[in-house]
Design a protein around this motif. Sequence first.
Motif, short mmCIF file in Angstrom:
data_model
loop_
_atom_site.label_atom_id
_atom_site.label_comp_id
_atom_site.label_asym_id
_atom_site.label_seq_id
_atom_site.Cartn_x
_atom_site.Cartn_y
_atom_site.Cartn_z
N ARG A 4 0.83 -1.19 0.00
CA ARG A 4 0.00 0.00 0.00
C ARG A 4 0.87 1.25 0.00
N ALA A 5 0.25 2.37 -0.40
CA ALA A 5 0.93 3.67 -0.42
C ALA A 5 -0.02 4.72 0.12
N SER A 6 0.49 5.58 0.98
CA SER A 6 -0.34 6.63 1.56
C SER A 6 -0.53 7.77 0.56
N ARG A 7 -1.43 8.70 0.92
CA ARG A 7 -1.67 9.85 0.04
C ARG A 7 -0.43 10.72 -0.08
N GLY A 29 7.91 -4.10 4.58
CA GLY A 29 8.55 -5.39 4.35
C GLY A 29 8.15 -5.95 3.01
N ASP A 30 8.39 -7.25 2.86
CA ASP A 30 8.13 -7.93 1.59
C ASP A 30 6.72 -8.47 1.62
N PHE A 31 5.76 -7.72 1.06
CA PHE A 31 4.38 -8.14 1.03
C PHE A 31 4.14 -8.98 -0.22
N GLY A 32 4.37 -10.25 -0.13
CA GLY A 32 4.12 -11.11 -1.27
C GLY A 32 5.15 -10.99 -2.36
N PHE A 49 -4.37 -6.05 1.36
CA PHE A 49 -3.17 -5.78 0.58
C PHE A 49 -1.95 -5.49 1.45
N GLY A 50 -2.09 -5.52 2.77
CA GLY A 50 -0.94 -5.32 3.62
C GLY A 50 -1.22 -4.41 4.80
N PRO A 51 -0.20 -4.14 5.61
CA PRO A 51 -0.36 -3.26 6.78
C PRO A 51 -0.60 -1.81 6.39
N ASP A 52 -1.04 -1.05 7.37
CA ASP A 52 -1.31 0.37 7.17
C ASP A 52 0.00 1.13 7.04
#
Length: 256
Positions: free
Chosen positions: A16-19, A178-181, A166-169
């Motif tokens: 994920r990516a923040s705004r 980290g390595d998300f998938g 899709f992963g952590p916040d």
Amino acid sequence: MILFRPLIRYADFKGRASRSEYWLFAVLQGFWYALLIGLATMAMGQDAHPAEVSKSVVVVFGLMVLSMVALIVPNYAVLVRRLHDSGKGAIWLGLMVPSILSAVMAVGTIATAIGSVGLGASREAFLGTVMAGLGAAGLLGVLGYVGQLILFVLTLLPGTKGENAFGPDPRDPGQRYGDFGGGSALDEDRLDALFAEAKRANGMSDEPYKPIFDFGPGPSQPAPVQRASTWPEAEWNRPAAANGLTPAPVFGKRRS
């Protein structure tokens, strides 16, 4: 640094990516392209030889084209991660398809019309081809504009609080990238492993430093304990006999 995080995660479509990550990267690109356009404008305004001016302009625009090509992958990657942040999949990128088809159709229409003129087509045929092709491209362009507007609104929406599919916040300071998938990310554990491997390659050990000269126990080592002797003091002052010989009298004392 969050400005260059999309470049570090160049082709990472996971997580994920923040705004702030998404829009700061967009602002950084805007400043870069504005700088290149300013350099091109300055080059064209110089009172130099036209050949030198043309060369400078070509170099600047070459940098601009290379930048656009090189940033295609990280731009789409950070856009996908921004959609992931609100729980939406990459399927939403399909909203950009009409814009792409519109551009392709417009270029194809112009190329076809020019080719028809070269083959001796009439003016009416040329205008009919152009009007039909550009009209269809315009309709697709309107649909593409609506799709891009929807994507723009999605990038402004806040992300899901806490972990999602899709992963952590990314806004949680306790989370690491980290390595998300299978994503290509660096974290502290990986850096520690790289430093340890570099030490082993250079023949360095992890043992604590030991001085060459030992000047006594350090502050962390206890001083040796002096144990009290059980022998009487007179026994310490009496000289020991050697080979059965009677020891000589102590100097300064009379024999009794």
